[in-house]
Every structure is written in C-alpha cells, then in structure tokens.
Design a protein around this motif. Structure first.
Motif, PDB file in Angstrom:
ATOM      1  N   CYS A 182      -3.719   9.841  -3.888  1.00 30.92           N
ATOM      2  CA  CYS A 182      -4.104   9.172  -2.471  1.00 30.92           C
ATOM      3  C   CYS A 182      -4.922   8.018  -1.794  1.00 30.92           C
ATOM      4  N   LYS A 211       0.766   3.645  -3.304  1.00 31.10           N
ATOM      5  CA  LYS A 211      -0.189   4.832  -2.588  1.00 31.10           C
ATOM      6  C   LYS A 211       1.535   5.844  -2.628  1.00 31.10           C
ATOM      7  N   GLU A 254       1.129  -1.550  -0.196  1.00 31.07           N
ATOM      8  CA  GLU A 254       0.087  -0.476   0.113  1.00 31.07           C
ATOM      9  C   GLU A 254       0.312   1.320   0.431  1.00 31.07           C
ATOM     10  N   ILE A 259      -6.145   2.607  -7.174  1.00 31.00           N
ATOM     11  CA  ILE A 259      -5.611   4.319  -6.564  1.00 31.00           C
ATOM     12  C   ILE A 259      -5.485   5.677  -7.038  1.00 31.00           C
ATOM     13  N   ALA A 319       1.752   6.787  -6.974  1.00 30.41           N
ATOM     14  CA  ALA A 319       0.445   7.496  -7.221  1.00 30.41           C
ATOM     15  C   ALA A 319       0.559   8.562  -7.044  1.00 30.41           C
ATOM     16  N   LEU A 320       1.319   9.555  -5.516  1.00 34.27           N
ATOM     17  CA  LEU A 320       1.387  10.753  -5.379  1.00 34.27           C
ATOM     18  C   LEU A 320       2.268  11.859  -6.661  1.00 34.27           C
TER      19      LEU A 320
END
Length: 326
Positions: A258, A209, A205, A254, A212-213
């Motif tokens: 986030c 995340k 996770e 995602i 993703a960011l």
C-alpha cells in the motif's frame, strides 16, 4: 516466483474531447514520450478516447448526444492500427481506456484494451456494469472479457478494471484467481463532479490500495482531468452547466503493501507518473496474504464466474489480434 523489474508509467492527461482522431494521435505522442523515459508498461485513463461522457451528469438524457459520442467511439481493431504500430516501435506494453463501438453496430462499451510490446492486441475488457448515468451510454460487458493477459517474455500477468467496477468484489476476485501480478485501475476525473469534490480522490485511493493489498499486486492508477476542450464542447453543444468544472484526477502507482511509489499527481497538467515495479517483492507479500491460495479458503467460500459469451463479437475482440506491419 518472479524476479523481474518493470519500468511502469501511469498517464495523467486530458483527451482532445469528443475527437477520436486527435486523441489517438495524442495517445501515440504520449507513448513516444514514455519511451523517452524508458517506460516498458504504460497505462492510460478510463475511456481516454474520446473522453468521459460528463454530459450524462449535467443534462437531461439526449439520444442525439449519445449518437455523437458513438461516432467518436473506437472500433477494435480498425481504429487502433496506429497505436499497435507505436507499441511495436517502442517495444512497450500499453493499456488504453476507450469507449468502444461494436463493428457494424451501435452498442457502446466502456472498454480497456491491452496491447503487447509487439503491437498485438492481447484482448479487450468491457466494463461489466456501467455506473449510474453511464447506463445511458454503455452496455454491460460479460464475464467472457474478465481476463488477465501475459505479455510475451514478461512472466507477469496483467489485468484491468474501470472506475467503480472496483467496488465489485467478484470482478476483482476473478482477476486474482487468474494469477494477476500487475493491475491497471482506469479512472476519469471525479473530484470535479458536483457533490464529489471532497470525497472522490479518497474513494479512488481507498479502492486502489484495497486491491493492491487484497490481490497482492502492483496497481497502476491512471486518470484524466477535465480541460477546456471538454467544458467548451458541452457548453457549445448542450448549453451552460454548473455540475462539472475544470481540473481534477488522481494518478498514482501503488505497492502491494500500500505505499504509493509513484505520485500521487493531481491537477490540470499532462504528465506520466513513473515507478520501478520490483515483482520479486510479491513473494514476500504473499507469505502474509495469498488471495488465490491459502487466504482464499475455498472450503469455506465458493466463488464462480459466468464466463459465457453474451455478445456475438466477443471472440473477435478477446485476442490475440496481431498487428500487421505491412
């Protein structure tokens, strides 16, 4: 600026362990099931075909076992013609994790194949650094296969990495610099490994995340779980073990800021985690952070990727490889 919505799916499923033919049939069934849910982009777990080599974590090194694994590994594109046909039939972009075997050879790679919706293989990414005991099985991929791809008519670019390859910031930045919009992070079940029960899903996770960011991308995180076909194969062929148990996996979709917009799903059940990806939202995120633009600060930080070919067959597997409908 993209103004497009994509119905995306991340597969949470177990392969038919060490059975390439049966697992490829399962891949085609899952693609059909996803089409019934109007999925346009579907991502499968790491080395879904023929399954993750958990035996490297359970037993002493055994060349004969790796040879069995090689026999069930996938030759591109020879073994994937039916998957190409399924993508074309259902007009679906598919990202599939495989253990790849070089044609007319014995070297294996932890690979990710990206198919266009017309059946074309856009390209194959080979994991650049096998992790820990994986080195007993797979060779090192090169920067030549570290690419993003734009499916026809979509306007978005998609990239993919496998498992702990996401800890390599250079590999992630290479995809960011190529204008990635959607990222597939392929994983096996790790929380079923002895010593990883309480940390693996948190690690997955966190890494998903973070990408993703920092990449400003939507992330599809498909994962497998361990079922009886895997445990039974290892016990029957290699003996009892206490380092891998049944179940596991962490599958989600995602948003770049986030929040989890699909899943997360865990456990020993086949399912497809779905979510609508609204690519127009990327422009808002990039006002804050643009990893290929103002947040890159190239006058301060210099980044270089060696994209030279390392293996002689790389031009054959980095597509496009069209599907021949005849």
């Amino acid at each position: 600026m993209l103004d497009k919505k994509v119905n995306a799916g991340a597969v949470h499923a177990a392969p038919v362990y060490m059975d390439k033919t049966a697992t490829l049939r399962k891949v085609i069934t899952i693609i059909s099931d996803a089409a019934a849910e109007s999925v346009e982009l579907l991502a499968f777990p790491e080395v879904f075909v023929p399954g993750f080599p958990y035996f490297t974590n359970c037993y002493a090194p055994d060349a004969s076992t790796v040879a069995l694994y090689a026999a069930q590994s996938v030759v591109v594109p020879d073994d994937l013609v039916d998957v190409q046909a399924a993508c074309a039939e259902h007009n679906m972009v598919v990202v599939l994790g495989i253990s790849e075997r070089m044609r007319d050879g014995y070297t294996l790679f932890n690979s990710i194949v990206t198919f266009d919706a017309d059946g074309t293989i856009l390209g194959v990414h080979r994991k650049v650094q096998p992790t820990w005991a994986e080195r007993l099985v797979w060779g090192q991929g090169s920067g030549y296969t570290l690419k993003t791809y734009e499916p026809k008519g979509t306007g978005y670019r998609i990239g993919a990495l496998a498992c702990w390859e996401h800890t390599m910031n250079g590999a992630r930045q290479a995809l960011i610099d190529q204008g990635e919009h959607i990222h597939v992070g392929c994983w096996p079940a790790l929380d079923i490994l002895k010593g990883f029960e309480d940390v693996a899903c948190s690690q997955i996770e966190a890494l998903m995340k973070a990408h993703a960011l920092t990449a400003q991308v939507f992330v599809l995180c498909p994962s497998s779980y361990v079922d009886d076909t895997c445990l039974r194969w290892m016990e029957q062929n290699l003996g009892p073990q206490d380092k891998v148990k049944a179940g596991g996996g962490w599958t989600a979709i995602i948003h770049p800021f986030c929040p989890v917009i699909g899943g997360p799903f865990r456990g020993p059940v086949d399912t497809i985690v779905t979510a609508e990806i609204d690519l127009s939202q990327l422009s808002m995120v990039k006002v804050y952070v643009d990893g290929a633009g103002h947040y890159k600060r190239p006058e301060l930080f210099r980044f270089e990727v060696n994209t030279e070919r390392r293996w002689g067959d790389e031009t054959d597997i980095v597509g496009p490889i069209p599907w021949n409908a005849s």
